[in-house]
Design an enzyme around this catalytic site. Sequence first.
Site, PDB file in Angstrom:
ATOM      1  N   GLU A 195     -14.727 -16.309  -8.774  1.00 21.52           N
ATOM      2  CA  GLU A 195     -14.209 -15.004  -9.204  1.00 21.52           C
ATOM      3  C   GLU A 195     -15.162 -13.876  -8.798  1.00 21.52           C
ATOM      4  OE1 GLU A 195     -12.370 -14.778 -13.091  1.00 21.52           O
ATOM      5  OE2 GLU A 195     -13.487 -12.932 -13.491  1.00 21.52           O
ATOM      6  N   ALA A 238      -9.506  -2.613 -16.509  1.00 20.74           N
ATOM      7  CA  ALA A 238      -8.581  -2.358 -17.620  1.00 20.74           C
ATOM      8  C   ALA A 238      -7.821  -1.052 -17.402  1.00 20.74           C
ATOM      9  CB  ALA A 238      -9.361  -2.304 -18.920  1.00 20.74           C
ATOM     10  N   ASP A 263      -7.237  -5.046 -22.267  1.00 27.02           N
ATOM     11  CA  ASP A 263      -7.705  -4.542 -23.559  1.00 27.02           C
ATOM     12  C   ASP A 263      -7.226  -3.119 -23.770  1.00 27.02           C
ATOM     13  OD1 ASP A 263      -9.188  -6.775 -24.568  1.00 27.02           O
ATOM     14  OD2 ASP A 263     -10.524  -6.460 -22.850  1.00 27.02           O
TER      15      ASP A 263
HETATM   16  P1  FAD Z   1      -2.492 -11.765 -24.416  1.00 26.47           P
HETATM   17  O1  FAD Z   1      -1.978 -13.054 -23.937  1.00 26.47           O
HETATM   18  O2  FAD Z   1      -1.551 -10.618 -24.502  1.00 26.47           O
HETATM   19  O3  FAD Z   1      -3.176 -12.009 -25.848  1.00 26.47           O
HETATM   20  C1  FAD Z   1      -3.931 -10.998 -26.498  1.00 26.47           C
HETATM   21  C2  FAD Z   1      -3.879 -11.241 -28.004  1.00 26.47           C
HETATM   22  O4  FAD Z   1      -2.534 -11.008 -28.469  1.00 26.47           O
HETATM   23  C3  FAD Z   1      -4.220 -12.670 -28.426  1.00 26.47           C
HETATM   24  O5  FAD Z   1      -4.896 -12.604 -29.657  1.00 26.47           O
HETATM   25  C4  FAD Z   1      -2.868 -13.324 -28.576  1.00 26.47           C
HETATM   26  O6  FAD Z   1      -2.888 -14.430 -29.465  1.00 26.47           O
HETATM   27  C5  FAD Z   1      -2.047 -12.173 -29.134  1.00 26.47           C
HETATM   28  N1  FAD Z   1      -0.609 -12.255 -28.832  1.00 26.47           N
HETATM   29  C6  FAD Z   1      -0.048 -12.684 -27.678  1.00 26.47           C
HETATM   30  N2  FAD Z   1       1.310 -12.604 -27.771  1.00 26.47           N
HETATM   31  C7  FAD Z   1       1.591 -12.101 -28.993  1.00 26.47           C
HETATM   32  C8  FAD Z   1       2.790 -11.763 -29.698  1.00 26.47           C
HETATM   33  N3  FAD Z   1       3.992 -11.937 -29.147  1.00 26.47           N
HETATM   34  N4  FAD Z   1       2.691 -11.255 -30.973  1.00 26.47           N
HETATM   35  C9  FAD Z   1       1.472 -11.073 -31.554  1.00 26.47           C
HETATM   36  N5  FAD Z   1       0.300 -11.373 -30.929  1.00 26.47           N
HETATM   37  C10 FAD Z   1       0.356 -11.874 -29.680  1.00 26.47           C
HETATM   38  N6  FAD Z   1      -9.544  -8.314 -18.401  1.00 26.47           N
HETATM   39  C11 FAD Z   1      -9.436  -7.298 -17.523  1.00 26.47           C
HETATM   40  O7  FAD Z   1      -9.353  -6.122 -17.923  1.00 26.47           O
HETATM   41  N7  FAD Z   1      -9.412  -7.532 -16.165  1.00 26.47           N
HETATM   42  C12 FAD Z   1      -9.474  -8.794 -15.647  1.00 26.47           C
HETATM   43  O8  FAD Z   1      -9.444  -8.978 -14.428  1.00 26.47           O
HETATM   44  C13 FAD Z   1      -9.599  -9.889 -16.558  1.00 26.47           C
HETATM   45  N8  FAD Z   1      -9.658 -11.160 -16.113  1.00 26.47           N
HETATM   46  C14 FAD Z   1      -9.713 -12.193 -16.997  1.00 26.47           C
HETATM   47  C15 FAD Z   1      -9.741 -13.510 -16.520  1.00 26.47           C
HETATM   48  C16 FAD Z   1      -9.806 -14.580 -17.390  1.00 26.47           C
HETATM   49  C17 FAD Z   1      -9.825 -16.000 -16.840  1.00 26.47           C
HETATM   50  C18 FAD Z   1      -9.847 -14.356 -18.796  1.00 26.47           C
HETATM   51  C19 FAD Z   1      -9.938 -15.509 -19.754  1.00 26.47           C
HETATM   52  C20 FAD Z   1      -9.829 -13.049 -19.296  1.00 26.47           C
HETATM   53  C21 FAD Z   1      -9.754 -11.954 -18.416  1.00 26.47           C
HETATM   54  N9  FAD Z   1      -9.711 -10.634 -18.854  1.00 26.47           N
HETATM   55  C22 FAD Z   1      -9.620  -9.595 -17.961  1.00 26.47           C
HETATM   56  C23 FAD Z   1      -9.811 -10.331 -20.283  1.00 26.47           C
HETATM   57  C24 FAD Z   1      -8.431 -10.151 -20.955  1.00 26.47           C
HETATM   58  O9  FAD Z   1      -7.711  -9.087 -20.395  1.00 26.47           O
HETATM   59  C25 FAD Z   1      -8.697  -9.905 -22.436  1.00 26.47           C
HETATM   60  O10 FAD Z   1      -9.194 -11.073 -23.050  1.00 26.47           O
HETATM   61  C26 FAD Z   1      -7.546  -9.341 -23.212  1.00 26.47           C
HETATM   62  O11 FAD Z   1      -8.041  -8.889 -24.476  1.00 26.47           O
HETATM   63  C27 FAD Z   1      -6.464 -10.375 -23.537  1.00 26.47           C
HETATM   64  O12 FAD Z   1      -5.840 -10.820 -22.416  1.00 26.47           O
HETATM   65  P2  FAD Z   1      -4.741 -11.982 -22.529  1.00 26.47           P
HETATM   66  O13 FAD Z   1      -4.125 -12.092 -21.207  1.00 26.47           O
HETATM   67  O14 FAD Z   1      -5.290 -13.194 -23.181  1.00 26.47           O
HETATM   68  O15 FAD Z   1      -3.715 -11.250 -23.561  1.00 26.47           O
END
Ligand code: FAD
Length: 292
Positions: A21, A55, A113
């Site tokens: 990455e 973000a 975020d």
């Molecule tokens: P989601 O899947 O939307 O989840 C976020 C929260 O909402 C979780 O607590 C989940 O349980 C909850 N949730 C999901 N669906 C629902 C629903 N229907 N109702 C209520 N709650 C719900 N960030 C960046 O800005 N840029 C990047 O390039 C980036 N790359 C990443 C790569 C990896 C491998 C990982 C693990 C993280 C990365 N992140 C990145 C960080 C990520 O964007 C953050 O962790 C963000 O806060 C959550 O992303 P997510 O896709 O898990 O969100």
Amino acid sequence: MLYGVTKIADLLAAGPTISFEFFPPKNEAGWLSLGRAIAELEHLEPHFVSVTYGAGGSTRTKTADLVSWVRRQTHIAPMAHLTCAGHTKADIRDILLNYRAEGVENILALGGDPPAHGEAPSESDYRYSLELVHDVADFGGFSVGVAAHPELHPRSPDRATDRQHLATKLHSADFAITQFFFDIHHYLEMLDELAALNVHKPVVPGIMPISNLGQVTRMAHMSGADVPSWVVERMAKAGDDLDEAERIGVDIASDLSAQLLDAGAPGLHFYTLNRSWATREIMRNLGLRDRD
Ligand code: FAD
């Protein structure tokens, strides 16, 4: 490396995969040093590399440029990270149209975020990554990955809810990549919990070689992960010797990677922080690629 195979779902089916990455640098010096790191890591023949997305779209153009550069100038399949918070459906469609035109076939669909305290939120058609996963799948032509958080996402109210949301998005996606962790039991427990929810899609562990303990501890706290005391104690043995600290970080990451491969992990995804040395050393320690 499987020549001609560029969709991550297919690469994982023939796995285990090795992936790296990168993030789009902020300045000219950063681009030069990233170019060197990619050239050094390309020799290791990764199955794919991924490029992070700032973000709210803050690196929208830089991410797309770097992903397209990898697609055109290397033999490695690229994956574009894409966060949906702060984007409209029209924005996402434009971004996907551009990637399709560039021949990019892999998207990591993320929630992102919310804006930092004090920043005004942009207009957004999205709340959770699941909505983006559906839109990318409906658009067609992409292998779609999602984020997994072995030690739970910080905004999840409890373990069961976190796992249920992860299971729901994995039902529609092809694979997941995890936040970094240091104890394998976090990863194995998450796989057991997903299996209990009837989800058996590949979940690739994310590996963070530590060079700077303070930096990694800050990143871990933000993402809800823990830096265990045994890691802190091992790193402390380096004292002020930065080279020794990097060597210890490589040993810790090599041990974890070996355990994960023994446990049947579908691949290893390295958070390179745009540097090559630690990743090359880990690969050498694992005996995976030692010809460079
Ligand atoms: P989601 O899947 O939307 O989840 C976020 C929260 O909402 C979780 O607590 C989940 O349980 C909850 N949730 C999901 N669906 C629902 C629903 N229907 N109702 C209520 N709650 C719900 N960030 C960046 O800005 N840029 C990047 O390039 C980036 N790359 C990443 C790569 C990896 C491998 C990982 C693990 C993280 C990365 N992140 C990145 C960080 C990520 O964007 C953050 O962790 C963000 O806060 C959550 O992303 P997510 O896709 O898990 O969100």
